[in-house]
Scaffold this motif. Sequence first.
Motif, short mmCIF file in Angstrom:
data_model
loop_
_atom_site.label_atom_id
_atom_site.label_comp_id
_atom_site.label_asym_id
_atom_site.label_seq_id
_atom_site.Cartn_x
_atom_site.Cartn_y
_atom_site.Cartn_z
N LEU A 197 0.83 -1.21 0.00
CA LEU A 197 0.00 0.00 0.00
C LEU A 197 0.86 1.26 0.00
O LEU A 197 0.54 2.24 -0.69
CB LEU A 197 -0.91 -0.01 1.22
N ALA A 198 1.98 1.24 0.74
CA ALA A 198 2.86 2.41 0.75
C ALA A 198 3.47 2.64 -0.63
O ALA A 198 3.56 3.77 -1.11
CB ALA A 198 3.96 2.22 1.81
N SER A 199 3.89 1.55 -1.29
CA SER A 199 4.45 1.69 -2.64
C SER A 199 3.41 2.23 -3.61
O SER A 199 3.68 3.09 -4.45
CB SER A 199 4.99 0.33 -3.12
N ALA A 200 2.16 1.71 -3.49
CA ALA A 200 1.10 2.18 -4.38
C ALA A 200 0.81 3.66 -4.15
O ALA A 200 0.64 4.44 -5.10
CB ALA A 200 -0.16 1.34 -4.17
N ARG A 201 0.76 4.10 -2.86
CA ARG A 201 0.52 5.50 -2.59
C ARG A 201 1.65 6.38 -3.12
O ARG A 201 1.40 7.46 -3.67
CB ARG A 201 0.37 5.71 -1.07
N HIS A 202 2.93 5.90 -2.98
CA HIS A 202 4.05 6.68 -3.50
C HIS A 202 3.97 6.80 -5.03
O HIS A 202 4.23 7.89 -5.59
CB HIS A 202 5.36 6.00 -3.08
N GLN B 5 3.63 10.25 -7.23
CA GLN B 5 4.56 10.60 -8.30
C GLN B 5 3.80 10.88 -9.60
O GLN B 5 4.09 11.84 -10.32
CB GLN B 5 5.58 9.46 -8.50
N ALA B 6 2.80 10.00 -9.89
CA ALA B 6 2.03 10.21 -11.12
C ALA B 6 1.26 11.52 -11.07
O ALA B 6 1.19 12.27 -12.05
CB ALA B 6 1.07 9.03 -11.34
N ARG B 7 0.66 11.85 -9.93
CA ARG B 7 -0.08 13.10 -9.80
C ARG B 7 0.86 14.30 -9.95
O ARG B 7 0.50 15.32 -10.58
CB ARG B 7 -0.78 13.13 -8.44
N ALA B 8 2.06 14.20 -9.37
CA ALA B 8 3.02 15.30 -9.50
C ALA B 8 3.46 15.48 -10.96
O ALA B 8 3.60 16.61 -11.46
CB ALA B 8 4.24 15.04 -8.61
N MET C 35 3.19 18.63 -16.02
CA MET C 35 2.93 18.75 -17.45
C MET C 35 1.87 19.79 -17.74
O MET C 35 1.91 20.49 -18.76
CB MET C 35 2.51 17.38 -18.01
N LEU C 36 0.85 19.91 -16.88
CA LEU C 36 -0.24 20.84 -17.14
C LEU C 36 0.10 22.27 -16.74
O LEU C 36 -0.23 23.22 -17.47
CB LEU C 36 -1.49 20.39 -16.39
N PHE C 37 0.74 22.49 -15.61
CA PHE C 37 0.93 23.83 -15.08
C PHE C 37 2.40 24.27 -15.04
O PHE C 37 2.68 25.39 -14.65
CB PHE C 37 0.36 23.93 -13.65
N GLY C 38 3.32 23.40 -15.39
CA GLY C 38 4.73 23.77 -15.36
C GLY C 38 5.34 23.55 -14.00
O GLY C 38 4.69 23.09 -13.06
N GLU C 39 6.64 23.96 -13.93
CA GLU C 39 7.35 23.81 -12.67
C GLU C 39 6.83 24.84 -11.66
O GLU C 39 6.58 25.99 -12.01
CB GLU C 39 8.86 24.02 -12.87
N PRO C 40 6.64 24.47 -10.43
CA PRO C 40 6.20 25.44 -9.41
C PRO C 40 7.30 26.43 -9.07
O PRO C 40 8.49 26.14 -9.24
CB PRO C 40 5.88 24.55 -8.21
N ALA C 41 6.91 27.63 -8.72
CA ALA C 41 7.89 28.67 -8.36
C ALA C 41 8.64 28.26 -7.10
O ALA C 41 8.09 27.64 -6.20
CB ALA C 41 7.18 30.00 -8.14
N GLU C 42 9.93 28.68 -7.09
CA GLU C 42 10.74 28.35 -5.92
C GLU C 42 10.33 29.22 -4.74
O GLU C 42 10.07 30.41 -4.89
CB GLU C 42 12.22 28.56 -6.24
N ARG C 43 10.31 28.64 -3.61
CA ARG C 43 9.94 29.34 -2.38
C ARG C 43 11.20 29.75 -1.64
O ARG C 43 12.07 28.91 -1.37
CB ARG C 43 9.09 28.46 -1.47
N HIS C 44 11.30 31.07 -1.37
CA HIS C 44 12.45 31.57 -0.63
C HIS C 44 12.14 31.52 0.87
O HIS C 44 11.06 31.96 1.29
CB HIS C 44 12.77 33.02 -1.04
N PRO C 45 13.07 31.06 1.62
CA PRO C 45 12.82 31.01 3.08
C PRO C 45 12.77 32.41 3.68
O PRO C 45 13.48 33.30 3.27
CB PRO C 45 13.99 30.20 3.63
N VAL C 46 11.90 32.59 4.58
CA VAL C 46 11.71 33.87 5.27
C VAL C 46 12.44 33.81 6.61
O VAL C 46 12.30 32.84 7.37
CB VAL C 46 10.21 34.16 5.48
#
Length: 353
Positions: free
Chosen positions: A302-307, A311-314, A319-330
């Motif tokens: 189950l853990a492998s299936a969830r992982h 990964q598939a969702r990411a 592919m749909l929205f591109g790479e997410p913007a990098e978050r700078h630490p505050v």
Amino acid sequence: MVDVEKAPDAGPREEPVRRSDAEGCLAVAVRIPVRVVVLVLVVPVRMVWDALVVAGRFLRDTVLRPVGRALAWLGRAVFVWPLVGLWRYVVVPLAKGVGWLGHVLLVVPAVWLYRWVLTPVGHALAWCFTRVGEVLAAIGRGLYAGLAWLGRYLAVVPAVWLYRWVLTPVGHALAWCGRQVARGVGLVVTGVGFVLYWTLRVLLVLPALAVWRWVLAPVGRFLAVVGREVADALGHAWRVAGHLSRAVGRFFATVLRWTVAEPARWVYRSVLTPVGHAVRDTVLRPLAEAGRGARRAARQALASARHSVRQARADVRRMLFGEPAERHPVDRREPSAAEARTLGSSTTALTKD
């Protein structure tokens, strides 16, 4: 000086009277047969009573007490807790709301009406009634004085004269006549009472006294001796029956112990315990280990299936929205004193510009 002479003897010392000597041969003759008969009658009753007591205690400890606790918990769950919740969360808030509404709609207007309307009106009416009452009191005092004077000279003075010179002599004469008549009637009644007293004494009292002294008193003493011996026999028989019942109970307990409890304990300890240990070591533990291994394998799958799903969702999101913007630490730490002064001077310069 010490008196060495022998003190005079005060008299022969009385020997203590034993119960059998005081009671006589009647009590001794009644005691033994009564005790034998009562013992034969009481022993079965005491044994049945002890058996019922043991059964009742067993029933109380094994059935009635658990059932009572269950019924108590069920009663609390069905009646008490709903009523407490209804009172706490429905009735109390509703009552507080109704109380506040009644205070606002009734108490406050009533207090205002009493303070600013009824109180001044009441003070004015009280002043008017006080003045009118003073006038009426003065008129009443005058009328009372006049009526009192008229009543004194028209009613009291004639009544006192009539009582003193007419009613008092007539009353004294009637009282003297009444005393003479009462004295005569008393003499007649005394004579009649004396005759009736001796008649009743001879015809009723003396025969009744003879019957009481020579018939009822001996019969009563005999019945008292018999009743006392029966009561003593009942107590003695009840105690003896208790000892017999305890001995019988111990005998049956020993028989049940050596015929049922000891063989059952030996079977449990010598047969069932080794068999249970063997079944636990050869069957249950391997089955438990296999179940735990299967459970671990299922969790890992189950853990492998969830992982994989994550990964598939990411990948689809990328592919749909591109790479997410990098978050700078505050930097969340508090500025030091030097940084605070620098920041303050910069803010002042910007304000001047």
